[in-house]
Motif scaffolding. Sequence first.
Motif, PDB file in Angstrom:
ATOM      1  N   SER A   1      -4.855   2.133 -11.041  1.00  0.00           N
ATOM      2  CA  SER A   1      -5.462   1.907  -9.727  1.00  0.00           C
ATOM      3  C   SER A   1      -4.617   1.007  -8.819  1.00  0.00           C
ATOM      4  N   TYR A   2      -4.916   1.105  -7.535  1.00  0.00           N
ATOM      5  CA  TYR A   2      -4.251   0.272  -6.542  1.00  0.00           C
ATOM      6  C   TYR A   2      -4.560  -1.207  -6.797  1.00  0.00           C
ATOM      7  N   SER A   3      -5.792  -1.521  -7.159  1.00  0.00           N
ATOM      8  CA  SER A   3      -6.141  -2.926  -7.424  1.00  0.00           C
ATOM      9  C   SER A   3      -5.364  -3.468  -8.628  1.00  0.00           C
ATOM     10  N   GLU A   4      -5.160  -2.649  -9.645  1.00  0.00           N
ATOM     11  CA  GLU A   4      -4.344  -3.075 -10.792  1.00  0.00           C
ATOM     12  C   GLU A   4      -2.880  -3.239 -10.380  1.00  0.00           C
ATOM     13  N   PHE A   5      -2.405  -2.339  -9.539  1.00  0.00           N
ATOM     14  CA  PHE A   5      -1.046  -2.433  -9.004  1.00  0.00           C
ATOM     15  C   PHE A   5      -0.872  -3.772  -8.276  1.00  0.00           C
ATOM     16  N   LEU A   6      -1.794  -4.095  -7.379  1.00  0.00           N
ATOM     17  CA  LEU A   6      -1.705  -5.357  -6.631  1.00  0.00           C
ATOM     18  C   LEU A   6      -1.738  -6.555  -7.561  1.00  0.00           C
TER      19      LEU A   6
ATOM     20  N   TYR B   1       2.662   1.703  -3.377  1.00  0.00           N
ATOM     21  CA  TYR B   1       1.775   2.309  -4.373  1.00  0.00           C
ATOM     22  C   TYR B   1       1.679   3.818  -4.150  1.00  0.00           C
ATOM     23  N   GLU B   2       1.538   4.196  -2.906  1.00  0.00           N
ATOM     24  CA  GLU B   2       1.447   5.628  -2.571  1.00  0.00           C
ATOM     25  C   GLU B   2       2.714   6.372  -3.012  1.00  0.00           C
TER      26      GLU B   2
ATOM     27  N   GLU C   1       0.832  -1.203   0.000  1.00  0.00           N
ATOM     28  CA  GLU C   1       0.000   0.000   0.000  1.00  0.00           C
ATOM     29  C   GLU C   1       0.869   1.257   0.000  1.00  0.00           C
ATOM     30  N   LYS C   2       1.877   1.273   0.842  1.00  0.00           N
ATOM     31  CA  LYS C   2       2.790   2.425   0.892  1.00  0.00           C
ATOM     32  C   LYS C   2       3.610   2.510  -0.393  1.00  0.00           C
TER      33      LYS C   2
ATOM     34  N   SER D   1       2.901   6.396  -7.007  1.00  0.00           N
ATOM     35  CA  SER D   1       1.838   7.181  -7.660  1.00  0.00           C
ATOM     36  C   SER D   1       1.738   6.867  -9.149  1.00  0.00           C
TER      37      SER D   1
END
Length: 135
Positions: free
Chosen positions: A125-130, A117-118, A114-115, A121
């Motif tokens: 999206s975060y879900s795509e990143f994961l 991704y932050e 999570e950090k 930037s």
Amino acid sequence: MRESSYIMYPEKHFAVVRFKTKDINLKEIIKINTAYKNDENYSNIHYLVMILLGSNPRFKESDLDKVIQEYTQNPQKNNHIRSVFVVDTPKTTAFAHLMISHTSEQAFYCTTLEKAYEYLSPPFSYSEFLEKVQS
């Protein structure tokens, strides 16, 4: 022994380098670094996350200059904007800090995705990143 690997998503300007071996030595660094930086899509990458979870950097003091040289030399144009090391031990934190101190791009280290991704930037999206990081 599982091998370290990387995957690039040039259409997203994003890459993941995952160290999968328990002990990271100079030979391992040279192998993954050479493959990653010589990939035809290397110059398309703007956002990089390096996963060091469960890894243990094992370098001799005499190897550190070579490790730094491997990290900072680029056979192709480096277009990274931001890089993040995901770490989980004091030793991986120290390794990440050493690498970060020798780069001109914005680089960070943290303990959670999570950090990461932050800090990165990225333009997705975060879900795509994961999805990309965990594949």
